[in-house]
Design a protein around this motif. Structure first.
Motif, PDB file in Angstrom:
ATOM      1  N   GLY A 227       0.810  -1.214   0.000  1.00 21.46           N
ATOM      2  CA  GLY A 227       0.000   0.000   0.000  1.00 21.46           C
ATOM      3  C   GLY A 227       0.842   1.261   0.000  1.00 21.46           C
ATOM      4  O   GLY A 227       0.524   2.241  -0.682  1.00 21.46           O
ATOM      5  N   ILE A 228       1.937   1.252   0.756  1.00 20.80           N
ATOM      6  CA  ILE A 228       2.822   2.419   0.805  1.00 20.80           C
ATOM      7  C   ILE A 228       3.497   2.629  -0.551  1.00 20.80           C
ATOM      8  O   ILE A 228       3.637   3.771  -1.022  1.00 20.80           O
ATOM      9  N   LEU A 229       3.912   1.536  -1.194  1.00 17.20           N
ATOM     10  CA  LEU A 229       4.530   1.672  -2.514  1.00 17.20           C
ATOM     11  C   LEU A 229       3.546   2.257  -3.522  1.00 17.20           C
ATOM     12  O   LEU A 229       3.906   3.113  -4.341  1.00 17.20           O
ATOM     13  N   GLN A 230       2.290   1.807  -3.466  1.00 19.88           N
ATOM     14  CA  GLN A 230       1.293   2.383  -4.370  1.00 19.88           C
ATOM     15  C   GLN A 230       1.000   3.838  -4.001  1.00 19.88           C
ATOM     16  O   GLN A 230       0.815   4.688  -4.871  1.00 19.88           O
ATOM     17  N   ALA A 231       0.981   4.134  -2.699  1.00 22.86           N
ATOM     18  CA  ALA A 231       0.706   5.503  -2.255  1.00 22.86           C
ATOM     19  C   ALA A 231       1.836   6.460  -2.599  1.00 22.86           C
ATOM     20  O   ALA A 231       1.628   7.678  -2.638  1.00 22.86           O
ATOM     21  N   SER A 232       3.027   5.928  -2.861  1.00 14.00           N
ATOM     22  CA  SER A 232       4.133   6.807  -3.245  1.00 14.00           C
ATOM     23  C   SER A 232       3.884   7.457  -4.608  1.00 14.00           C
ATOM     24  O   SER A 232       4.600   8.377  -5.004  1.00 14.00           O
ATOM     25  N   HIS A 233       2.848   6.986  -5.317  1.00  9.00           N
ATOM     26  CA  HIS A 233       2.452   7.607  -6.585  1.00  9.00           C
ATOM     27  C   HIS A 233       1.501   8.788  -6.383  1.00  9.00           C
ATOM     28  O   HIS A 233       1.083   9.420  -7.356  1.00  9.00           O
ATOM     29  N   ALA A 234       1.130   9.080  -5.131  1.00 12.27           N
ATOM     30  CA  ALA A 234       0.068  10.049  -4.865  1.00 12.27           C
ATOM     31  C   ALA A 234       0.344  11.412  -5.482  1.00 12.27           C
ATOM     32  O   ALA A 234      -0.546  12.034  -6.076  1.00 12.27           O
ATOM     33  N   LEU A 235       1.567  11.896  -5.349  1.00 14.29           N
ATOM     34  CA  LEU A 235       1.865  13.244  -5.829  1.00 14.29           C
ATOM     35  C   LEU A 235       1.825  13.316  -7.352  1.00 14.29           C
ATOM     36  O   LEU A 235       1.316  14.287  -7.922  1.00 14.29           O
ATOM     37  N   VAL A 236       2.321  12.284  -8.016  1.00 10.39           N
ATOM     38  CA  VAL A 236       2.290  12.311  -9.482  1.00 10.39           C
ATOM     39  C   VAL A 236       0.863  12.126  -9.991  1.00 10.39           C
ATOM     40  O   VAL A 236       0.467  12.731 -10.993  1.00 10.39           O
ATOM     41  N   TYR A 237       0.060  11.305  -9.298  1.00 14.04           N
ATOM     42  CA  TYR A 237      -1.338  11.152  -9.689  1.00 14.04           C
ATOM     43  C   TYR A 237      -2.095  12.470  -9.540  1.00 14.04           C
ATOM     44  O   TYR A 237      -2.917  12.824 -10.383  1.00 14.04           O
ATOM     45  N   SER A 238      -1.829  13.185  -8.455  1.00 12.68           N
ATOM     46  CA  SER A 238      -2.585  14.398  -8.154  1.00 12.68           C
ATOM     47  C   SER A 238      -2.083  15.619  -8.913  1.00 12.68           C
ATOM     48  O   SER A 238      -2.876  16.445  -9.371  1.00 12.68           O
ATOM     49  N   PHE A 239      -0.758  15.742  -9.037  1.00  7.31           N
ATOM     50  CA  PHE A 239      -0.200  16.974  -9.587  1.00  7.31           C
ATOM     51  C   PHE A 239       0.798  16.743 -10.716  1.00  7.31           C
ATOM     52  O   PHE A 239       1.466  17.678 -11.141  1.00  7.31           O
ATOM     53  N   GLY A 240       0.887  15.498 -11.206  1.00  5.52           N
ATOM     54  CA  GLY A 240       1.811  15.230 -12.296  1.00  5.52           C
ATOM     55  C   GLY A 240       1.506  16.053 -13.536  1.00  5.52           C
ATOM     56  O   GLY A 240       2.398  16.678 -14.129  1.00  5.52           O
ATOM     57  N   SER A 241       0.232  16.082 -13.942  1.00  3.12           N
ATOM     58  CA  SER A 241      -0.151  16.850 -15.133  1.00  3.12           C
ATOM     59  C   SER A 241       0.102  18.339 -14.925  1.00  3.12           C
ATOM     60  O   SER A 241       0.584  19.038 -15.830  1.00  3.12           O
ATOM     61  N   ILE A 242      -0.221  18.828 -13.726  1.00  2.00           N
ATOM     62  CA  ILE A 242      -0.014  20.249 -13.425  1.00  2.00           C
ATOM     63  C   ILE A 242       1.481  20.575 -13.410  1.00  2.00           C
ATOM     64  O   ILE A 242       1.913  21.631 -13.905  1.00  2.00           O
ATOM     65  N   TYR A 243       2.296  19.674 -12.863  1.00  6.03           N
ATOM     66  CA  TYR A 243       3.751  19.862 -12.841  1.00  6.03           C
ATOM     67  C   TYR A 243       4.300  19.939 -14.258  1.00  6.03           C
ATOM     68  O   TYR A 243       5.090  20.836 -14.598  1.00  6.03           O
ATOM     69  N   TRP A 244       3.870  19.007 -15.125  1.00  4.00           N
ATOM     70  CA  TRP A 244       4.360  19.014 -16.507  1.00  4.00           C
ATOM     71  C   TRP A 244       3.867  20.243 -17.266  1.00  4.00           C
ATOM     72  O   TRP A 244       4.581  20.789 -18.099  1.00  4.00           O
ATOM     73  N   GLN A 245       2.637  20.680 -16.977  1.00  7.57           N
ATOM     74  CA  GLN A 245       2.153  21.912 -17.600  1.00  7.57           C
ATOM     75  C   GLN A 245       3.033  23.098 -17.214  1.00  7.57           C
ATOM     76  O   GLN A 245       3.315  23.973 -18.041  1.00  7.57           O
ATOM     77  N   SER A 246       3.482  23.131 -15.961  1.00  8.24           N
ATOM     78  CA  SER A 246       4.338  24.230 -15.502  1.00  8.24           C
ATOM     79  C   SER A 246       5.692  24.228 -16.203  1.00  8.24           C
ATOM     80  O   SER A 246       6.382  25.249 -16.243  1.00  8.24           O
ATOM     81  N   LEU A 247       6.071  23.066 -16.765  1.00  6.45           N
ATOM     82  CA  LEU A 247       7.324  22.957 -17.517  1.00  6.45           C
ATOM     83  C   LEU A 247       7.094  23.154 -19.014  1.00  6.45           C
ATOM     84  O   LEU A 247       7.984  22.891 -19.824  1.00  6.45           O
ATOM     85  N   ASP A 248       5.863  23.595 -19.358  1.00  7.51           N
ATOM     86  CA  ASP A 248       5.496  23.946 -20.740  1.00  7.51           C
ATOM     87  C   ASP A 248       5.389  22.742 -21.677  1.00  7.51           C
ATOM     88  O   ASP A 248       5.577  22.883 -22.891  1.00  7.51           O
ATOM     89  N   TYR A 249       5.052  21.572 -21.128  1.00  9.34           N
ATOM     90  CA  TYR A 249       4.772  20.433 -21.997  1.00  9.34           C
ATOM     91  C   TYR A 249       3.338  20.542 -22.501  1.00  9.34           C
ATOM     92  O   TYR A 249       2.435  20.954 -21.767  1.00  9.34           O
ATOM     93  N   SER A 250       3.120  20.163 -23.754  1.00 15.73           N
ATOM     94  CA  SER A 250       1.796  20.256 -24.362  1.00 15.73           C
ATOM     95  C   SER A 250       0.876  19.170 -23.816  1.00 15.73           C
ATOM     96  O   SER A 250       1.329  18.190 -23.201  1.00 15.73           O
ATOM     97  N   GLY A 251      -0.422  19.338 -24.069  1.00 14.62           N
ATOM     98  CA  GLY A 251      -1.384  18.330 -23.636  1.00 14.62           C
ATOM     99  C   GLY A 251      -1.104  16.976 -24.254  1.00 14.62           C
ATOM    100  O   GLY A 251      -1.228  15.938 -23.598  1.00 14.62           O
ATOM    101  N   LEU A 252      -0.714  16.958 -25.527  1.00 16.99           N
ATOM    102  CA  LEU A 252      -0.417  15.694 -26.189  1.00 16.99           C
ATOM    103  C   LEU A 252       0.800  15.019 -25.564  1.00 16.99           C
ATOM    104  O   LEU A 252       0.815  13.799 -25.362  1.00 16.99           O
TER     105      LEU A 252
END
Length: 403
Positions: A227-252
């Motif tokens: 469960g802890i190993l799966q929960a270590s994905h929490a930040l990327v699941y929640s804010f991964g897209s927002i983080y990549w957007q902040s680095l100017d990656y396109s939606g595609l």
């Protein structure tokens, strides 16, 4: 080579017609929705005006529901003549709850709908897993090659979302999520009904009741570590897209990064049986944990597109290897009649840890931004310590003959 799982019989019971493909369809019903919800639902919440902290609370609600309702509901399925009927009812109810998002605004109403929807949706995946693992035991079905199709449809949903949803009005994200569940409500009706074993024996089942499994140290430590190993994905699941957007990656590009992660997962599932036979469940857990430490340590360093591509490939280990190991660890540890209950124990533990991690993700990202991924790396280290501690306790004795 089986296309969607083997239907060979391992007992005197014959497998239902197209058992493997029908379980695969059920996984597709779940992961077509998840493939869009995971990366793009946070963006819909942002579109609705929620703050980072409020997004973290809403995204943690499904995990909190696991703790308070999902475990007992999953265990209840073991008492029913057939788990499939209960699973179908839950899925259809969740699709009806999803429609309520179209009529609400504001943080508190969105949170209320999220709780209601996930009350029904949360148990669906572990119940489909339980039916699939019963097929592994009874009919020698190949779990990895059945489960792989859920990951394939997840990739398709990811790429479609990246191509169309990020370039469309925000409300289109919600329409796509509702549509996925409505279509799935018809397809889930094909879920095979296998009932209880014909030669059912009650001997030893009390030893593996939901409450007694909570008192088994090795069992609990391994599932907590998973469960802890799966929960270590929490930040990327929640804010991964927002983080990549902040680095100017396109939606595609963002959609491709998510899709690549699941493609790595697909490859892992394809060879899941071979890995279990040659490395074993504890070996797979260890490999997944080490990969998680590496992935989350490098993630905040902005390694560039090539680096992110490599890190997303590690998802095959950080998620896929851990998931396969968890499924087989449960199957090896308990009688078939208690697989759903054991899934419930793991689901509650994983839900508790994931709820804490996702609930904290808004605070972590707000205060530490990408550096918060180092906290995820520390969680993976903790999981490895717990796995080592589990080996100090005796192996769980399941006297049931293996399929």
């Amino acid at each position: 080579m089986a296309i969607m799982g083997s239907d060979n019989s391992a007992s005197d019971e014959s497998a239902p017609w197209l058992f493997g493909p029908r379980i695969s369809i059920a996984y597709c019903c779940v992961f077509a929705f998840a493939g869009m919800a995971l990366p793009y639902f946070p963006l819909w919440l942002q579109f609705k005006g929620l703050s980072d902290f409020q997004i973290g609370i809403v995204l943690s609600a499904p995990m909190i529901m696991r703790v308070f309702s999902s475990g007992p509901m999953i265990a209840y399925a073991d008492t029913r003549p057939d788990r499939a009927n209960f699973t179908i009812i839950l899925y259809i109810a969740s699709s009806l709850m999803m429609m309520l998002y179209a009529f609400v605004n504001g943080f508190w109403w969105i949170l209320a709908v999220t709780i209601a929807m996930n009350f029904f949706f949360n148990p669906v995946i572990p119940l489909v897993d339980a039916i699939a693992m019963s097929g592994v035991r009874r009919y020698e079905a190949n779990y990895g090659r059945i489960r792989i199709w859920g990951s394939v449809i997840f990739i398709v949903a990811n790429l479609a979302g990246g191509q169309y949803l990020l370039n469309s009005p925000g409300e289109y994200i919600l329409y796509a999520l509702i549509g996925a569940l409505v279509v799935g409500s018809f397809l889930i009706l094909t879920l095979p009904k296998i009932g209880k074993r014909r030669n059912l024996s009650q001997s030893g089942l009390d030893q593996f009741s939901f409450s007694r499994m909570l008192k088994m140290p090795r069992f609990m430590l391994v599932l907590l570590a998973a469960g802890i190993l799966q929960a270590s994905h929490a930040l990327v699941y929640s804010f991964g897209s927002i983080y990549w957007q902040s680095l100017d990656y396109s939606g595609l590009t963002i959609g491709f990064l998510w899709g690549l992660a699941v493609a790595a997962e697909v490859v892992l599932f394809q060879y899941g049986n071979w890995l279990i036979k040659n490395i074993g469940t504890m070996g797979l857990f260890a490999i997944g944990g080490i990969a998680a430490v590496l992935r989350w340590t490098v993630f905040p360093l902005d390694p560039g597109l090539t680096g992110f591509l490599a890190l997303q490939l590690l998802h095959g280990l950080t998620f896929g290897a851990v998931h396969i190991a968890t499924m087989y660890f449960i199957m090896e540890s308990v009688p078939e009649e208690r697989i759903a209950s054991a899934q419930g124990v793991g689901f509650v533990l994983a839900g508790l840890v994931m709820a804490i991690a996702v609930f904290s993700s808004g605070f972590i990202y707000k205060n530490f931004a990408a550096n918060g991924f180092w906290i995820m790396a520390a969680m993976a280290v903790l999981a490895l310590v717990l796995l080592k501690a589990a080996t100090l306790f005796p192996t769980i004795k399941n006297n049931e003959a293996e399929a």
